[in-house]
Design a protein around this motif. Structure first.
Motif, PDB file in Angstrom:
ATOM      1  N   GLY A 169       2.506   7.193   5.025  1.00 52.04           N
ATOM      2  CA  GLY A 169       2.799   8.253   4.084  1.00 52.04           C
ATOM      3  C   GLY A 169       4.059   8.995   4.490  1.00 52.04           C
ATOM      4  N   GLN A 170       4.391  10.003   3.715  1.00 50.90           N
ATOM      5  CA  GLN A 170       5.647  10.724   3.940  1.00 50.90           C
ATOM      6  C   GLN A 170       5.511  11.813   5.001  1.00 50.90           C
ATOM      7  OE1 GLN A 170       3.571  11.301   1.496  1.00 50.90           O
ATOM      8  NE2 GLN A 170       3.415  13.530   1.249  1.00 50.90           N
ATOM      9  N   GLY A 171       4.288  12.150   5.344  1.00 53.71           N
ATOM     10  CA  GLY A 171       4.063  13.180   6.357  1.00 53.71           C
ATOM     11  C   GLY A 171       3.869  14.551   5.734  1.00 53.71           C
ATOM     12  N   THR A 172       3.082  15.369   6.413  1.00 56.72           N
ATOM     13  CA  THR A 172       2.834  16.727   5.948  1.00 56.72           C
ATOM     14  C   THR A 172       2.779  17.661   7.160  1.00 56.72           C
ATOM     15  OG1 THR A 172       1.403  18.082   4.527  1.00 56.72           O
ATOM     16  CG2 THR A 172       0.302  16.495   5.965  1.00 56.72           C
ATOM     17  N   GLN A 173       3.377  18.834   7.015  1.00 57.79           N
ATOM     18  CA  GLN A 173       3.498  19.757   8.137  1.00 57.79           C
ATOM     19  C   GLN A 173       2.226  20.585   8.293  1.00 57.79           C
ATOM     20  OE1 GLN A 173       6.234  20.340  10.353  1.00 57.79           O
ATOM     21  NE2 GLN A 173       4.690  21.587  11.405  1.00 57.79           N
ATOM     22  N   TYR A 223       0.844  12.260   9.724  1.00 58.85           N
ATOM     23  CA  TYR A 223       1.089  11.090   8.894  1.00 58.85           C
ATOM     24  C   TYR A 223      -0.193  10.284   8.702  1.00 58.85           C
ATOM     25  CZ  TYR A 223       6.027  11.886  10.059  1.00 58.85           C
ATOM     26  OH  TYR A 223       7.278  12.423  10.217  1.00 58.85           O
ATOM     27  N   CYS A 224      -0.375   9.819   7.491  1.00 60.04           N
ATOM     28  CA  CYS A 224      -1.428   8.867   7.174  1.00 60.04           C
ATOM     29  C   CYS A 224      -0.842   7.460   7.310  1.00 60.04           C
ATOM     30  CB  CYS A 224      -1.903   9.124   5.746  1.00 60.04           C
ATOM     31  SG  CYS A 224      -3.148   7.997   5.130  1.00 60.04           S
ATOM     32  N   ALA A 225      -1.624   6.530   7.844  1.00 61.82           N
ATOM     33  CA  ALA A 225      -1.139   5.174   8.038  1.00 61.82           C
ATOM     34  C   ALA A 225      -2.252   4.176   7.745  1.00 61.82           C
ATOM     35  CB  ALA A 225      -0.623   4.988   9.457  1.00 61.82           C
ATOM     36  N   ALA A 226      -1.858   2.958   7.391  1.00 70.32           N
ATOM     37  CA  ALA A 226      -2.834   1.919   7.056  1.00 70.32           C
ATOM     38  C   ALA A 226      -2.401   0.580   7.616  1.00 70.32           C
ATOM     39  CB  ALA A 226      -2.990   1.815   5.540  1.00 70.32           C
ATOM     40  N   ARG A 227      -3.393  -0.245   7.922  1.00 68.80           N
ATOM     41  CA  ARG A 227      -3.128  -1.626   8.341  1.00 68.80           C
ATOM     42  C   ARG A 227      -4.319  -2.472   7.925  1.00 68.80           C
ATOM     43  NH1 ARG A 227      -4.041  -0.765  14.859  1.00 68.80           N
ATOM     44  NH2 ARG A 227      -6.329  -0.648  14.780  1.00 68.80           N
ATOM     45  N   PRO A 228      -4.118  -3.749   7.733  1.00 68.57           N
ATOM     46  CA  PRO A 228      -5.252  -4.630   7.440  1.00 68.57           C
ATOM     47  C   PRO A 228      -6.245  -4.601   8.588  1.00 68.57           C
ATOM     48  CG  PRO A 228      -3.177  -5.708   6.956  1.00 68.57           C
ATOM     49  CD  PRO A 228      -2.838  -4.450   7.690  1.00 68.57           C
ATOM     50  N   GLY A 229      -7.527  -4.553   8.271  1.00 71.56           N
ATOM     51  CA  GLY A 229      -8.541  -4.556   9.306  1.00 71.56           C
ATOM     52  C   GLY A 229      -8.662  -5.902   9.967  1.00 71.56           C
ATOM     53  N   ALA A 278      -5.547   5.505   9.508  1.00 69.43           N
ATOM     54  CA  ALA A 278      -5.316   6.340  10.678  1.00 69.43           C
ATOM     55  C   ALA A 278      -4.516   7.583  10.329  1.00 69.43           C
ATOM     56  CB  ALA A 278      -4.570   5.541  11.749  1.00 69.43           C
ATOM     57  N   TRP A 279      -4.639   8.546  11.197  1.00 71.21           N
ATOM     58  CA  TRP A 279      -3.782   9.729  11.175  1.00 71.21           C
ATOM     59  C   TRP A 279      -2.996   9.758  12.483  1.00 71.21           C
ATOM     60  CZ3 TRP A 279      -3.016  12.786   7.013  1.00 71.21           C
ATOM     61  CH2 TRP A 279      -3.964  12.729   5.990  1.00 71.21           C
ATOM     62  N   PHE A 280      -1.709   9.936  12.359  1.00 70.95           N
ATOM     63  CA  PHE A 280      -0.813  10.144  13.492  1.00 70.95           C
ATOM     64  C   PHE A 280      -0.210  11.535  13.348  1.00 70.95           C
ATOM     65  CE2 PHE A 280      -0.130   5.969  15.576  1.00 70.95           C
ATOM     66  CZ  PHE A 280      -0.820   5.147  14.703  1.00 70.95           C
ATOM     67  N   VAL A 309       0.849  -1.178   0.000  1.00 76.19           N
ATOM     68  CA  VAL A 309       0.000   0.000   0.000  1.00 76.19           C
ATOM     69  C   VAL A 309       0.886   1.228   0.000  1.00 76.19           C
ATOM     70  CG1 VAL A 309      -1.746   1.312   1.253  1.00 76.19           C
ATOM     71  CG2 VAL A 309      -1.830  -1.198   1.259  1.00 76.19           C
ATOM     72  N   GLN A 310       0.623   2.134  -0.889  1.00 75.06           N
ATOM     73  CA  GLN A 310       1.344   3.405  -0.900  1.00 75.06           C
ATOM     74  C   GLN A 310       0.386   4.524  -0.538  1.00 75.06           C
ATOM     75  OE1 GLN A 310       3.143   3.446  -4.855  1.00 75.06           O
ATOM     76  NE2 GLN A 310       5.076   2.764  -3.969  1.00 75.06           N
ATOM     77  N   LEU A 311       0.853   5.405   0.330  1.00 76.13           N
ATOM     78  CA  LEU A 311       0.023   6.481   0.854  1.00 76.13           C
ATOM     79  C   LEU A 311       0.669   7.825   0.557  1.00 76.13           C
ATOM     80  CD1 LEU A 311      -0.668   4.902   4.358  1.00 76.13           C
ATOM     81  CD2 LEU A 311      -2.137   4.790   2.343  1.00 76.13           C
TER      82      LEU A 311
END
Length: 126
Positions: free
Chosen positions: A117-121, A95-101, A35-37, A2-4
């Motif tokens: 993802g790469q993150g955004t400020q 950061y955006c993140a993903a995992r299998p449910g 998710a968002w971190f 998965v690419q974010l």
């Protein structure tokens, strides 16, 4: 795999609003928890919000409840974070993140999310 890719963040004033989006590749998007971190300078990465694959379940860290909303569009492979009433303490790299449910729904640790993802400020000025 998965690419974010997160949308660009930005600079907003105290009390302002901003919406982040995250585009995901792959055919398993609708089965993934998203998710968002965030991580502020000198602090550990913390979870902000999580949404289940169907969108039927959500979780928010206490500090953003009532101000942030996570949502997703499974037809477009997008997840959003609407941020209202922003405060200077919300300043961080998001950061955006993903995992299998599945059975890991109640786990909030970043290590349970294999895709990032790469993150955004996001900067909130007082």
């Amino acid at each position: 795999q998965v690419q974010l890719v997160e949308s660009e963040g930005g600079l907003v004033q105290d009390g302002g609003s901003l919406r982040l989006s995250c585009s995901a590749s792959g055919r398993t998007f609708s089965s993934n928890d998203m998710a968002w971190f965030r991580q502020a300078p000198g602090k550990e990465r913390e979870i902000v919000a999580v949404i289940s694959g169907s969108g039927g379940r959500t979780y928010y860290v206490d500090s953003v409840k009532g101000r942030f909303t996570i949502s997703r569009d499974n037809t477009k492979n997008l997840v959003y974070l609407q941020m209202n009433s922003l405060k200077p303490e919300d300043t961080a790299v998001y950061y955006c993140a993903a995992r299998p449910g599945g059975s890991s729904w109640y786990l909030r640790n970043s290590r349970t999310f294999p895709y990032w993802g790469q993150g955004t400020q996001v900067t909130v000025s007082s």
